[in-house]
Design a protein around this motif. Structure first.
Motif, PDB file in Angstrom:
ATOM      1  N   SER A  89       0.764  -1.159   0.051  1.00 56.24           N
ATOM      2  CA  SER A  89       0.037  -0.083   0.080  1.00 56.24           C
ATOM      3  C   SER A  89       0.647   1.201  -0.021  1.00 56.24           C
ATOM      4  O   SER A  89       0.547   2.241  -0.741  1.00 56.24           O
ATOM      5  N   GLU A  93       0.849   4.046  -2.977  1.00 56.72           N
ATOM      6  CA  GLU A  93       0.593   5.245  -2.383  1.00 56.72           C
ATOM      7  C   GLU A  93       1.606   6.262  -3.097  1.00 56.72           C
ATOM      8  O   GLU A  93       1.189   7.439  -3.620  1.00 56.72           O
ATOM      9  N   VAL A 106      -8.607   6.281  -4.330  1.00 55.08           N
ATOM     10  CA  VAL A 106      -8.490   4.845  -3.910  1.00 55.08           C
ATOM     11  C   VAL A 106      -9.577   4.043  -3.586  1.00 55.08           C
ATOM     12  O   VAL A 106     -10.655   4.779  -2.935  1.00 55.08           O
ATOM     13  N   GLN A 108     -11.026   0.932  -1.534  1.00 58.52           N
ATOM     14  CA  GLN A 108     -10.693  -0.340  -0.576  1.00 58.52           C
ATOM     15  C   GLN A 108     -11.678  -1.358  -0.818  1.00 58.52           C
ATOM     16  O   GLN A 108     -12.657  -1.215  -0.738  1.00 58.52           O
ATOM     17  N   CYS A 109     -11.257  -2.495  -1.599  1.00 56.07           N
ATOM     18  CA  CYS A 109     -12.068  -3.673  -1.659  1.00 56.07           C
ATOM     19  C   CYS A 109     -12.205  -4.490  -0.701  1.00 56.07           C
ATOM     20  O   CYS A 109     -11.237  -4.659  -0.034  1.00 56.07           O
ATOM     21  N   THR A 110     -13.429  -4.767  -0.423  1.00 52.69           N
ATOM     22  CA  THR A 110     -13.914  -5.813   0.495  1.00 52.69           C
ATOM     23  C   THR A 110     -14.781  -6.726   0.192  1.00 52.69           C
ATOM     24  O   THR A 110     -15.132  -6.756  -1.004  1.00 52.69           O
ATOM     25  N   THR A 113     -17.846  -5.236  -1.384  1.00 57.04           N
ATOM     26  CA  THR A 113     -17.886  -3.953  -2.463  1.00 57.04           C
ATOM     27  C   THR A 113     -18.614  -4.577  -3.717  1.00 57.04           C
ATOM     28  O   THR A 113     -18.477  -5.834  -4.047  1.00 57.04           O
ATOM     29  N   ARG A 153      -6.060   3.578  -7.173  1.00 55.65           N
ATOM     30  CA  ARG A 153      -5.542   2.612  -6.582  1.00 55.65           C
ATOM     31  C   ARG A 153      -6.741   1.711  -5.958  1.00 55.65           C
ATOM     32  O   ARG A 153      -7.722   2.292  -5.589  1.00 55.65           O
ATOM     33  N   GLU A 155      -7.224  -1.066  -3.343  1.00 56.46           N
ATOM     34  CA  GLU A 155      -6.424  -1.911  -2.379  1.00 56.46           C
ATOM     35  C   GLU A 155      -7.190  -3.194  -2.186  1.00 56.46           C
ATOM     36  O   GLU A 155      -8.178  -3.160  -1.943  1.00 56.46           O
ATOM     37  N   GLU A 156      -6.263  -4.183  -2.130  1.00 54.75           N
ATOM     38  CA  GLU A 156      -6.822  -5.371  -1.519  1.00 54.75           C
ATOM     39  C   GLU A 156      -7.733  -5.912  -2.496  1.00 54.75           C
ATOM     40  O   GLU A 156      -8.903  -6.358  -2.074  1.00 54.75           O
ATOM     41  N   ARG A 159     -10.036  -9.049  -2.115  1.00 52.33           N
ATOM     42  CA  ARG A 159     -10.954  -9.406  -1.264  1.00 52.33           C
ATOM     43  C   ARG A 159     -12.172  -9.365  -1.663  1.00 52.33           C
ATOM     44  O   ARG A 159     -13.341  -9.618  -1.022  1.00 52.33           O
TER      45      ARG A 159
END
Ligand SMILES: Nc1ncnc2c1ncn2[C@@H]1O[C@H](COP(=O)(O)OP(=O)(O)OP(=O)(O)O)[C@@H](O)[C@H]1O
Ligand SMILES: [Mg+2]
Length: 359
Positions: A89, A93, A106, A108-110, A113, A153, A155-156, A159
């Motif tokens: 990360s 960044e 960005v 944030q993938c969960t 999502t 970006r 992230e993850e 996920r």
């Protein structure tokens, strides 16, 4: 000092970015703020012609960062892969900050999502009042990055569910995003690209589909090669975080960091550093990021409750928290390590006693 708890890195390191920009007359890919060479200097550290020091953001192989930067200058997206705490990360960044001056686009993938958070959503009040229109459309960071020719970006990445991940296929191969409701299309402007991060160790991650895998260049960020490199990374980050928390870093910081790194590397590697004793490994991954957290926790404890010097007591409870993730299994691993290794080392006597007391 700013009141913001953590500024975007392009603001924290603005002076360095400005100095690099001022002397950067190299050829740049469309819509990049810096040339690829200057981006690598920003990440790996160096000095500009006017004498401004550029701090090293990433400590490790230059080649990896060169590959990452070169990938972003092509039409392929970049996937930073690695075990937790290997600065994925952090690198993503800084790459975004150096390349397009904005690291804040960005997602944030969960597991929760959905496609709307990747493509676009709707402002339902507008939608009901006036029907589908560009005004009612809520762009996502990805949408904005496409429109403005900048970096997004993710992230993850692994996920989120595989079906949602596959939303990216059209974006990455066709470089456009259809909006069927408006019978419209957003075309990605030059300079657009994606930096995704994913770790291959955590539970609850989904496989990356092979269709998507083919559209990414993968750069694997490894754990630090050797002891000194890891000590250097931690010392640097603790100094930076100490100054942002306005906590003075004790003079004995380096010695204690070396001890914590020794413990981390021995438990992580399953043997003592001299290779003589085999050890059991705990369930957690004991990453460099966790060692940084242990030292920063210890720093806070030493400054607020101690005499300002790091003591084994300040560090031990944080250390146990990092090592013992499973209260039964890891506790036994740590106890065995204490008895078979630390007990015999004079310089670790304080750690042996305090960890034994707290455990
Ligand atoms: N090789 C390295 N060079 C510089 N900093 C590093 C390095 N390895 C780890 N760090 C530090 O570790 C911290 C955590 O890194 P980061 O959060 O980017 O990890 P991550 O790989 O994204 O982990 P996760 O998979 O848990 O999200 C950062 O503060 C970063 O400075
Ligand atoms: Mg991360």
């Amino acid at each position: 000092m700013s009141n913001v708890l953590r500024q975007a890195v392009e603001l924290t390191y603005q002076a360095e970015l400005d100095a690099l920009k001022a002397e950067d007359h190299g050829h740049k890919p469309a819509n990049w703020s810096l040339s690829p060479r200057a981006v690598v200097t920003y990440l790996m550290g160096g000095k500009t012609a006017d004498g401004t020091d550029i701090s090293a953001k990433y400590i490790g192989h230059r080649r990896l960062i060169e590959t990452a930067v070169a990938t972003l200058a092509t039409d392929r997206a970049l996937l930073l892969l690695g075990v937790p705490g290997t600065a994925k990360s952090w690198v993503s960044e800084h790459l975004a900050a150096a390349i397009c001056g904005d690291s804040t686009r960005v997602i944030q993938c969960t597991a929760g999502t959905d496609e709307n958070q990747i493509r676009y959503g709707w402002n339902y009040a507008q939608l009901l009042a006036h029907g589908p229109s560009r005004e009612a459309l809520v762009p996502t960071p990805l949408f904005r990055a496409m429109e403005s020719g900048t970096l997004c970006r993710l992230e993850e990445l692994t996920r989120m569910g595989s079906d949602v991940q596959d939303t990216l296929i059209t974006v990455l191969s066709e470089k456009m995003l259809p909006i069927p409701e408006l019978n419209d299309v957003v075309y990605a402007q030059r300079g657009f690209n994606i930096i995704a991060t994913a770790n291959n160790r955590d539970k609850g991650v989904n496989e990356l589909s092979s269709a998507l895998k083919r559209r990414f260049n993968v750069v694997v960020l490894p754990l630090p090669d050797d002891f000194n490199e890891e000590v250097e990374i931690i010392a640097r980050r603790v100094a930076e975080m100490g100054s942002s928390l306005e906590l003075p870093v004790p003079a004995n910081a380096r010695d204690e960091i070396e001890k914590v790194v020794t413990i981390f590397r021995e438990l992580r590697g399953g043997e003592t550093l001299d290779g003589k004793v085999a050890l059991k490994t705990p369930t957690g991954n004991l990453s460099t990021a966790e060692a940084i957290a242990v030292m920063v926790g210890g720093l806070s404890q030493a400054s607020w409750f101690g005499d300002g010097r790091f003591s084994a007591l300040d560090i031990s409870s944080n250390l146990i928290g990092a090592i013992v993730k499973d209260p039964v299994q890891d506790k036994a691993v740590l106890e065995e390590y204490l008895e078979t290794v630390l007990k015999k080392r004079r310089e670790f006597a304080d750690y042996y006693h305090t960890i034994n007391d707290v455990l």
